[in-house]
Design a protein around this motif. Sequence first.
Motif, mmCIF file in Angstrom:
data_model
loop_
_atom_site.group_PDB
_atom_site.id
_atom_site.type_symbol
_atom_site.label_atom_id
_atom_site.label_comp_id
_atom_site.label_asym_id
_atom_site.label_seq_id
_atom_site.Cartn_x
_atom_site.Cartn_y
_atom_site.Cartn_z
ATOM 1 N N GLU A 1 -41.876 93.716 61.756
ATOM 2 C CA GLU A 1 -41.508 94.822 60.677
ATOM 3 C C GLU A 1 -41.433 95.798 62.112
ATOM 4 N N VAL A 2 -42.318 95.581 63.561
ATOM 5 C CA VAL A 2 -42.792 96.157 64.210
ATOM 6 C C VAL A 2 -41.103 96.447 65.206
ATOM 7 N N VAL A 3 -40.697 95.579 65.334
ATOM 8 C CA VAL A 3 -39.715 95.223 66.470
ATOM 9 C C VAL A 3 -38.342 96.225 65.618
ATOM 10 N N ARG A 4 -38.295 96.604 64.526
ATOM 11 C CA ARG A 4 -37.136 96.559 63.766
ATOM 12 C C ARG A 4 -37.269 98.411 63.630
ATOM 13 N N GLU A 5 -38.654 98.881 63.858
ATOM 14 C CA GLU A 5 -38.868 100.289 64.276
ATOM 15 C C GLU A 5 -38.344 100.893 65.059
ATOM 16 N N ALA B 1 -49.841 92.017 70.722
ATOM 17 C CA ALA B 1 -50.566 93.351 71.376
ATOM 18 C C ALA B 1 -49.884 94.182 72.160
ATOM 19 N N THR B 2 -48.749 93.098 72.858
ATOM 20 C CA THR B 2 -47.782 93.902 73.307
ATOM 21 C C THR B 2 -46.466 94.373 73.037
ATOM 22 N N VAL B 3 -45.780 93.935 71.817
ATOM 23 C CA VAL B 3 -44.578 93.974 71.202
ATOM 24 C C VAL B 3 -43.929 95.410 71.578
ATOM 25 N N ARG B 4 -45.171 95.919 70.519
ATOM 26 C CA ARG B 4 -44.434 97.483 70.576
ATOM 27 C C ARG B 4 -44.001 98.094 71.913
ATOM 28 N N ALA B 5 -45.376 98.423 72.371
ATOM 29 C CA ALA B 5 -44.989 99.289 74.009
ATOM 30 C C ALA B 5 -43.757 98.247 74.243
ATOM 31 N N LEU B 6 -43.632 96.600 74.500
ATOM 32 C CA LEU B 6 -42.358 96.455 75.236
ATOM 33 C C LEU B 6 -40.830 97.223 74.491
ATOM 34 N N CYS B 7 -41.037 96.927 73.328
ATOM 35 C CA CYS B 7 -40.472 97.462 72.852
ATOM 36 C C CYS B 7 -39.199 98.503 73.520
ATOM 37 N N ARG B 8 -40.126 99.677 73.500
ATOM 38 C CA ARG B 8 -39.971 100.883 73.532
ATOM 39 C C ARG B 8 -39.295 101.232 75.167
ATOM 40 N N ASP C 1 -38.247 93.616 87.149
ATOM 41 C CA ASP C 1 -37.045 94.601 86.907
ATOM 42 C C ASP C 1 -36.582 94.588 85.880
ATOM 43 N N LEU C 2 -37.142 95.482 84.379
ATOM 44 C CA LEU C 2 -36.700 95.182 83.345
ATOM 45 C C LEU C 2 -35.374 95.525 82.800
ATOM 46 N N ALA C 3 -35.370 96.633 83.279
ATOM 47 C CA ALA C 3 -33.344 97.382 84.061
ATOM 48 C C ALA C 3 -32.055 96.011 84.116
ATOM 49 N N HIS C 4 -33.043 95.063 85.167
ATOM 50 C CA HIS C 4 -32.075 94.588 85.730
ATOM 51 C C HIS C 4 -32.018 93.071 84.778
ATOM 52 N N ALA C 5 -33.000 92.384 84.485
ATOM 53 C CA ALA C 5 -33.542 91.383 83.472
ATOM 54 C C ALA C 5 -32.363 91.422 82.747
ATOM 55 N N LEU C 6 -32.204 92.586 81.844
ATOM 56 C CA LEU C 6 -31.683 92.712 80.400
ATOM 57 C C LEU C 6 -30.213 92.895 80.924
ATOM 58 N N GLN C 7 -29.545 93.679 82.287
ATOM 59 C CA GLN C 7 -28.503 93.752 82.536
ATOM 60 C C GLN C 7 -27.259 93.008 82.267
ATOM 61 N N GLY C 8 -26.345 92.696 81.181
ATOM 62 C CA GLY C 8 -25.496 92.098 80.709
ATOM 63 C C GLY C 8 -25.815 90.586 79.600
ATOM 64 N N LEU D 1 -31.300 98.211 76.350
ATOM 65 C CA LEU D 1 -30.706 97.501 75.626
ATOM 66 C C LEU D 1 -29.282 97.863 75.066
ATOM 67 N N PRO D 2 -28.208 97.491 74.825
ATOM 68 C CA PRO D 2 -27.132 98.042 74.240
ATOM 69 C C PRO D 2 -27.514 97.471 72.554
ATOM 70 N N ALA D 3 -26.605 98.293 72.294
ATOM 71 C CA ALA D 3 -27.241 97.936 69.819
ATOM 72 C C ALA D 3 -26.241 97.005 70.150
ATOM 73 N N ASN D 4 -26.684 96.176 69.262
ATOM 74 C CA ASN D 4 -26.389 94.897 68.651
ATOM 75 C C ASN D 4 -26.577 93.652 69.327
ATOM 76 N N ILE D 5 -27.378 93.941 70.493
ATOM 77 C CA ILE D 5 -28.003 91.938 71.100
ATOM 78 C C ILE D 5 -29.513 92.025 70.592
#
Length: 372
Positions: free
Chosen positions: A127-131, A91-98, A73-80, A104-108
């Motif tokens: 560059e993909v992640v920053r977009e 090839a999956t980086v852009r989709a995963l970022c979305r 679960d992504l939400a659980h994984a990123l909590q805290g 994900l709170p800002a500045n992490i």
Amino acid sequence: MTADKAPVPYRRITVLGAGAWGTALAAVAATAGREVTLWGRDKAVLDSIARARSNPAYLPGITLPEGIATTPDLAHALQGAEAVLLVTPAATVRALCRQIAPHLPANIPLALCAKGIEAGSGLLLGEVVREELPNHPVGALSGPSFAVETARGLPTAATIAFPFRPADRQDPATAPAVRLALSLSSEMFRPYISDDLIGVEVGGAVKNVIAIACGMMIGAGFAENTRAVLITRGLEEMSALALALGGRRETLSGLSGVGDLTLTCGSTNSRNLSLGIQLGKGIAREECFEGRPVVVEGEGTARSLHDLTQRIGMTMPISEAVYRILHEGAPVAETFAGLWTRPLRGEPAQLDLSLEHPLDAAAVAAFARKVT
């Protein structure tokens, strides 16, 4: 650059991607004393890590350290999470970022641990992640590091690169690269710190393409002289590309450049080198690796690198040769003969010389005889 005060390590690190390298980095973080959550898509893999401290699908025979929590679960994984390692294929980086953006709170800070260039756009993964995630510090972790050796706890070093903000230069203890390096350091894992994200990304991506070239020449029957040429001139291609994109040449003389290039081009544990060897022997792509669907990073990167060089108007002869063989069906012998008969040039490049090769037709015939 020294810190005026001691940097504080990140307490809780989330690793996205439970393949070989993601699992190895989760083990590194747990060994260093961090609270680690490992996210993946394969529930069987995650269950095995949680229950038996092993990942037999990707790291058979290795016992992982205690303290790695797993979740699909992504939400659980990123909590805290205080820092995130992205360890999924390029090839999956852009989709995963979305997918992670809402959780994900800002500045992490996010550190890319995959190596490659986005297909079509020719963008570096940073560059993909920053977009997609503009409100986060974006960096990379890269270096000469086979996952199996890292997971076994064998001595390994890597470079962690984030652009330094003005505040980071005034107080390096706050810099994400510094804090993440401290967070992952242990007796057997040694991070180095860089502010040249472009250079580190270029090294990690292009070395896979050069390794395929080395493998092709080995498979075709050539030997160590040839490999040494491809490594050396491949390093020059990497360095020139980094410079063209705003990075620094000297970065490529470090772990993320020549270190990673040497490892990948020198060991059959590298899937890139192994693919090249099989293709150089004349094995059809679909029959390589005994017909198993093995993902080889440099194969896709060769196409993406072609997109990038076309976009910026740059020539990278070795990388272009690999692209033509892999994706346009160009013959190995003729293509590599073309490399050896390019105009004779000065080394270093500042010695501005270019002389037509006197025996280009003969070289094509000579390569063809040796390869066949």
